[in-house]
Design a protein around this motif. Structure first.
Motif, mmCIF file in Angstrom:
data_model
loop_
_atom_site.group_PDB
_atom_site.id
_atom_site.type_symbol
_atom_site.label_atom_id
_atom_site.label_comp_id
_atom_site.label_asym_id
_atom_site.label_seq_id
_atom_site.Cartn_x
_atom_site.Cartn_y
_atom_site.Cartn_z
ATOM 1 N N PHE A 125 11.449 -3.531 -0.581
ATOM 2 C CA PHE A 125 10.371 -2.552 -0.692
ATOM 3 C C PHE A 125 9.768 -2.541 -2.097
ATOM 4 O O PHE A 125 8.558 -2.388 -2.261
ATOM 5 N N ASP A 126 10.601 -2.721 -3.111
ATOM 6 C CA ASP A 126 10.105 -2.642 -4.485
ATOM 7 C C ASP A 126 9.438 -3.932 -4.959
ATOM 8 O O ASP A 126 8.756 -3.925 -5.982
ATOM 9 N N ASN A 127 9.626 -5.039 -4.212
ATOM 10 C CA ASN A 127 9.122 -6.320 -4.714
ATOM 11 C C ASN A 127 8.165 -7.059 -3.795
ATOM 12 O O ASN A 127 7.402 -7.904 -4.272
ATOM 13 N N VAL A 128 8.209 -6.787 -2.492
ATOM 14 C CA VAL A 128 7.346 -7.528 -1.562
ATOM 15 C C VAL A 128 5.878 -7.219 -1.826
ATOM 16 O O VAL A 128 5.492 -6.060 -2.003
ATOM 17 N N LYS A 129 5.072 -8.265 -1.863
ATOM 18 C CA LYS A 129 3.630 -8.140 -2.056
ATOM 19 C C LYS A 129 2.922 -9.062 -1.077
ATOM 20 O O LYS A 129 3.513 -9.996 -0.547
ATOM 21 N N ALA A 130 1.645 -8.761 -0.860
ATOM 22 C CA ALA A 130 0.857 -9.602 0.044
ATOM 23 C C ALA A 130 0.780 -11.032 -0.491
ATOM 24 O O ALA A 130 0.844 -12.003 0.257
ATOM 25 N N LYS A 131 0.627 -11.162 -1.806
ATOM 26 C CA LYS A 131 0.609 -12.477 -2.444
ATOM 27 C C LYS A 131 1.659 -12.467 -3.546
ATOM 28 O O LYS A 131 1.498 -11.796 -4.558
ATOM 29 N N MET A 132 2.745 -13.198 -3.308
ATOM 30 C CA MET A 132 3.842 -13.212 -4.271
ATOM 31 C C MET A 132 3.866 -14.520 -5.051
ATOM 32 O O MET A 132 3.676 -15.601 -4.490
ATOM 33 N N SER A 133 4.109 -14.427 -6.343
ATOM 34 C CA SER A 133 4.245 -15.615 -7.183
ATOM 35 C C SER A 133 5.591 -16.269 -6.910
ATOM 36 O O SER A 133 6.513 -15.641 -6.362
ATOM 37 N N LEU A 134 5.716 -17.515 -7.290
ATOM 38 C CA LEU A 134 6.982 -18.231 -7.115
ATOM 39 C C LEU A 134 8.124 -17.535 -7.852
ATOM 40 O O LEU A 134 9.223 -17.384 -7.288
ATOM 41 N N GLU A 193 0.826 -1.209 0.000
ATOM 42 C CA GLU A 193 0.000 0.000 0.000
ATOM 43 C C GLU A 193 0.862 1.261 0.000
ATOM 44 O O GLU A 193 0.580 2.237 -0.718
ATOM 45 N N ILE A 194 1.905 1.257 0.825
ATOM 46 C CA ILE A 194 2.783 2.425 0.880
ATOM 47 C C ILE A 194 3.513 2.610 -0.449
ATOM 48 O O ILE A 194 3.674 3.734 -0.931
ATOM 49 N N ARG A 195 3.930 1.504 -1.051
ATOM 50 C CA ARG A 195 4.587 1.592 -2.357
ATOM 51 C C ARG A 195 3.645 2.195 -3.397
ATOM 52 O O ARG A 195 4.054 3.003 -4.245
ATOM 53 N N GLY A 196 2.376 1.812 -3.335
ATOM 54 C CA GLY A 196 1.401 2.380 -4.259
ATOM 55 C C GLY A 196 1.257 3.876 -4.087
ATOM 56 O O GLY A 196 1.177 4.629 -5.073
ATOM 57 N N GLU A 197 1.228 4.328 -2.822
ATOM 58 C CA GLU A 197 1.141 5.768 -2.565
ATOM 59 C C GLU A 197 2.404 6.484 -3.036
ATOM 60 O O GLU A 197 2.339 7.582 -3.594
ATOM 61 N N ARG A 198 3.565 5.867 -2.787
ATOM 62 C CA ARG A 198 4.818 6.472 -3.234
ATOM 63 C C ARG A 198 4.849 6.626 -4.748
ATOM 64 O O ARG A 198 5.240 7.672 -5.279
ATOM 65 N N ASP A 199 4.405 5.579 -5.458
ATOM 66 C CA ASP A 199 4.417 5.628 -6.921
ATOM 67 C C ASP A 199 3.450 6.695 -7.446
ATOM 68 O O ASP A 199 3.755 7.407 -8.418
ATOM 69 N N ALA A 200 2.295 6.809 -6.787
ATOM 70 C CA ALA A 200 1.323 7.832 -7.183
ATOM 71 C C ALA A 200 1.882 9.235 -6.927
ATOM 72 O O ALA A 200 1.704 10.155 -7.743
ATOM 73 N N TYR A 201 2.568 9.381 -5.806
ATOM 74 C CA TYR A 201 3.196 10.661 -5.450
ATOM 75 C C TYR A 201 4.245 11.058 -6.485
ATOM 76 O O TYR A 201 4.275 12.196 -6.969
ATOM 77 N N ARG A 202 5.072 10.103 -6.864
ATOM 78 C CA ARG A 202 6.113 10.400 -7.850
ATOM 79 C C ARG A 202 5.515 10.728 -9.212
ATOM 80 O O ARG A 202 6.032 11.588 -9.932
ATOM 81 N N LYS A 203 4.434 10.044 -9.554
ATOM 82 C CA LYS A 203 3.770 10.335 -10.827
ATOM 83 C C LYS A 203 3.225 11.757 -10.830
ATOM 84 O O LYS A 203 3.326 12.478 -11.841
ATOM 85 N N GLU A 204 2.642 12.169 -9.698
ATOM 86 C CA GLU A 204 2.150 13.551 -9.604
ATOM 87 C C GLU A 204 3.291 14.542 -9.710
ATOM 88 O O GLU A 204 3.167 15.586 -10.353
ATOM 89 N N LEU A 205 4.421 14.231 -9.072
ATOM 90 C CA LEU A 205 5.579 15.113 -9.152
ATOM 91 C C LEU A 205 6.056 15.268 -10.589
ATOM 92 O O LEU A 205 6.432 16.372 -11.012
ATOM 93 N N GLN A 206 6.040 14.177 -11.326
ATOM 94 C CA GLN A 206 6.467 14.235 -12.720
ATOM 95 C C GLN A 206 5.560 15.133 -13.557
ATOM 96 O O GLN A 206 5.994 15.709 -14.556
ATOM 97 N N GLY A 207 4.293 15.236 -13.134
ATOM 98 C CA GLY A 207 3.374 16.119 -13.830
ATOM 99 C C GLY A 207 3.559 17.584 -13.451
ATOM 100 O O GLY A 207 3.117 18.481 -14.176
ATOM 101 N N ILE A 208 4.184 17.838 -12.328
ATOM 102 C CA ILE A 208 4.405 19.198 -11.841
ATOM 103 C C ILE A 208 5.781 19.724 -12.248
ATOM 104 O O ILE A 208 5.924 20.881 -12.659
ATOM 105 N N LEU A 209 6.779 18.863 -12.133
ATOM 106 C CA LEU A 209 8.162 19.265 -12.371
ATOM 107 C C LEU A 209 8.578 19.002 -13.815
ATOM 108 O O LEU A 209 8.029 18.124 -14.481
ATOM 109 N N SER A 210 9.568 19.738 -14.260
ATOM 110 C CA SER A 210 10.171 19.451 -15.559
ATOM 111 C C SER A 210 11.032 18.190 -15.403
ATOM 112 O O SER A 210 11.370 17.799 -14.279
#
Length: 213
Positions: A157-166, A80-97
């Motif tokens: 942090f970049d790979n852990v998920k609640a349900k991870m594939s083999l 969940e935190i990773r999702g928020e971080r990714d959304a935050y960075r995407k918004e930043l990319q829309g604001i910043l050059s």
């Protein structure tokens, strides 16, 4: 998910590192520092403050939700935190050059690097008596341990998920082995065989102590 404390530390370290160019509250000083770093326009300053405030609130809400649970699902919390971080960075990319965003991310990475250098140094001072490290060895080993710690936490942090594939589990395991192999190779260039043996014994003793808690 065992070792809850350790994984919560992972989440918090990553969260604060990704946002350490800002204060805990999005103050005028924070925006001034961002403006100095990125040469923000007046419009960008307002947009950045709004985005940071929203992101901070989202992260605080997620942490509070899981802290209230007796046995929190830490993998889901990280996801969940990773999702928020990714959304935050995407918004930043829309604001910043593109140049501003690259400068921002370079600053974040430098702060993260410095943080883990400090943590590695503290860790090595703890290990020093058991392994008979010299002060120079501690200094020389610090960047090696810091790099390993940073890579490990970023990998999780970049790979852990609640349900991870083999395949994901195998990928994480293989990358962890690669990080450990690189760290050990660096350590062996600085430490004697006797010190490496003492280090391995120290790690086993620490592992056994954690199991007995």
């Amino acid at each position: 998910m065992k070792k809850i404390g350790f994984k919560i530390v992972i989440v918090l370290f990553t969260f604060f590192a990704c946002n350490s160019v800002q204060a805990q509250d999005v103050s005028e000083e924070t925006i001034a520092n961002m403006t100095a770093l990125l040469d923000l326009s007046d419009v960008q300053q307002g947009q950045i403050k709004e985005t940071m405030t929203k992101y901070r609130g989202s992260i605080d809400w997620i942490l509070a939700k899981y802290e209230g649970e007796e046995e929190p699902d830490v993998a889901r919390m990280i996801e969940e935190i990773r999702g928020e971080r990714d959304a935050y960075r995407k918004e930043l990319q829309g604001i910043l050059s593109p140049n501003q965003y690259d400068t921002y991310m370079a600053k974040v990475d430098q702060i993260l690097t410095d943080m883990f250098r400090d943590l590695a140094e503290i860790r090595l001072w703890d290990i020093q008596p058991a392994v008979a490290l010299t002060d120079k060895q501690v200094v020389d080993l610090t960047p090696i341990l810091a790099k390993s710690m940073k890579q490990t936490i970023q990998l999780l942090f970049d790979n852990v998920k609640a349900k991870m594939s083999l395949p994901t589990k195998v990928k994480i395991k293989n990358n962890m082995k690669k990080i450990e192999k690189e760290k050990r190779a660096g350590m062996e260039k600085i430490m004697t065989p006797a010190q490496m043996g003492a280090y391995d014994q120290y790690k086993e003793e620490q592992k056994a102590a954690r199991k007995n808690k």
